[in-house]
Design an enzyme around this catalytic site. Sequence first.
Site, mmCIF file in Angstrom:
data_model
loop_
_atom_site.group_PDB
_atom_site.id
_atom_site.type_symbol
_atom_site.label_atom_id
_atom_site.label_comp_id
_atom_site.label_asym_id
_atom_site.label_seq_id
_atom_site.Cartn_x
_atom_site.Cartn_y
_atom_site.Cartn_z
ATOM 1 N N LYS A 94 0.809 -1.219 0.000
ATOM 2 C CA LYS A 94 0.000 0.000 0.000
ATOM 3 C C LYS A 94 0.837 1.262 0.000
ATOM 4 C CE LYS A 94 -4.101 -2.010 2.150
ATOM 5 N NZ LYS A 94 -5.023 -1.980 3.317
ATOM 6 N N ARG A 95 2.062 1.179 0.500
ATOM 7 C CA ARG A 95 2.882 2.395 0.527
ATOM 8 C C ARG A 95 3.320 2.808 -0.878
ATOM 9 N NH1 ARG A 95 8.541 1.572 0.679
ATOM 10 N NH2 ARG A 95 9.187 -0.616 0.717
#
Length: 522
Positions: A254-255
């Site tokens: 997700k980063r």
Amino acid sequence: MKQVRVRFAPSPTGELHIGGVRTALFNWLFARHHKGKFILRIEDTDVLRSQKDFITSVIENLNWLGLNWDEGPGIGGDYGPYFQSQRLDIYKRYAKKLLREGKAYPCYCTQEELLQRRRKMQREGKPPVYDGHCRDLSLAQREKLEREGRKSTVRFKVPHNGTVKVRDLLRGDVNFENKILGDFIILKSDGTPTFNFANVVDDYLMRITCVIRGDDHLSNTPRQILIYQALNFDPPSYAHIPMILGKDGAKLSKRHGATSITYYREKGYLPWAVVNYLSLLGWSTPDSQQFFTKEELIQKFSLERVGKSSAVFDYQKLEWMNAEYIRKMDTDELAKLLIPYLKKRGWVKDKVDSITYRKIFRITELEKDRLRTLSDIVELADFFFEKDFAYDSKAVKKKLKNDYVCSLLRRVKNEVEQLSKFDEENLERTLRKISKELSLSTAKAFHPLRIALTGRMRGPGLFELAAVLGRKEVLRRIDRTLEMLKEKGYGGSASGRPQDSGSCSGGSNPPPPAKLAPSSRG
């Protein structure tokens, strides 16, 4: 030659990851290329984390992508059930078989005891695997532990010596020493199977011929092969495909940005654009072809062309590819796909009448080449639906502060009111005539009107968008802009021409004051 049978087996403990979709895609392509079967199996034995919503999401997203399965949920098949939670008795039966044959044993160690021993091994520089504490317990010792109320797991008995050879279709032979595997759990204390055990039983009973999965599962494969051997099952072939990474070389997470396929679906990516892009992550054709039809992709796909290096997920390239597919779409088909986004904003009613659809169709024609995703229509076309849109502050300061603007807009208003036919050709002819009479370049004449009608400096063709708005709305927006300029004291004089009034009044009943918005995407 056996019929090819492959499977995609997601765990419904979260949204379907983009990496999982790529795995499903490679399995689907392999099955279709070889005229085999693609099976969907839901591995939902994690009772605490598995959710029905995630199962629904998996099914809906695979259907959206067009990755149809031949056996599985909603279809059935000869080797079901296709939910692991409905197969628990099957796993227990095979676990008991291994226990009877002395190939597995009950383990009574607590989590605290296991943690202490693991830490001790780490301090001593040993592989932190199970030390076999319960491997050779006598019947009396087991009965004593059970009287104490200890619950047991079932562990597989790994040979102390030797190696396990994994024959991988992409990497060749990969060897694993037994001593680094340790006796692993195959059945938890609550009776549910572990991943490795359930995989073996299901893949065998479902006649899976080739397991295609991410290379993060390579370390699981030697344990599964040991189980196959213990049960006298023939193992399938294996192909561990490279992982998908972010641009920094780390595992995609997700980063790095959105990783859920649901996000791309809701954002307005076209399903085949996503399929086409994902097919190129780790696979290629000899001529480096970029765009494929479904038939071409099925025909050309082969595991031999899958690389060993990890693929990098490039959001910009996916967006570019999606935009290319949008531009090639039939306008009528595209307009229908845009309607849900317009409805969500409340701009269009649930039932779209013919007049509204014609407007949407025309807007689609004008904005088609600027769409990167379907949801972009909300940003690009807001001024077609929002009567009191905000003006781009930079556009106002750059193009509407000039002295001639008010007289220009009033002149345009008067001419538009008198047009016998309000259409693109007459609008363009009229504005060019006005710019010539006022000794203005077309840019100086066109930009103020564009901002008056849309609030921004860039967008589709000025006269085309004005025709979509209609005469009445064009006049109202000119009045609104004149009132805004009057309030701000912009455009007060008209280049010193005596015939020009210094007033910026928009009429006897001006609309409410307009808002200025920060500069936004044109």
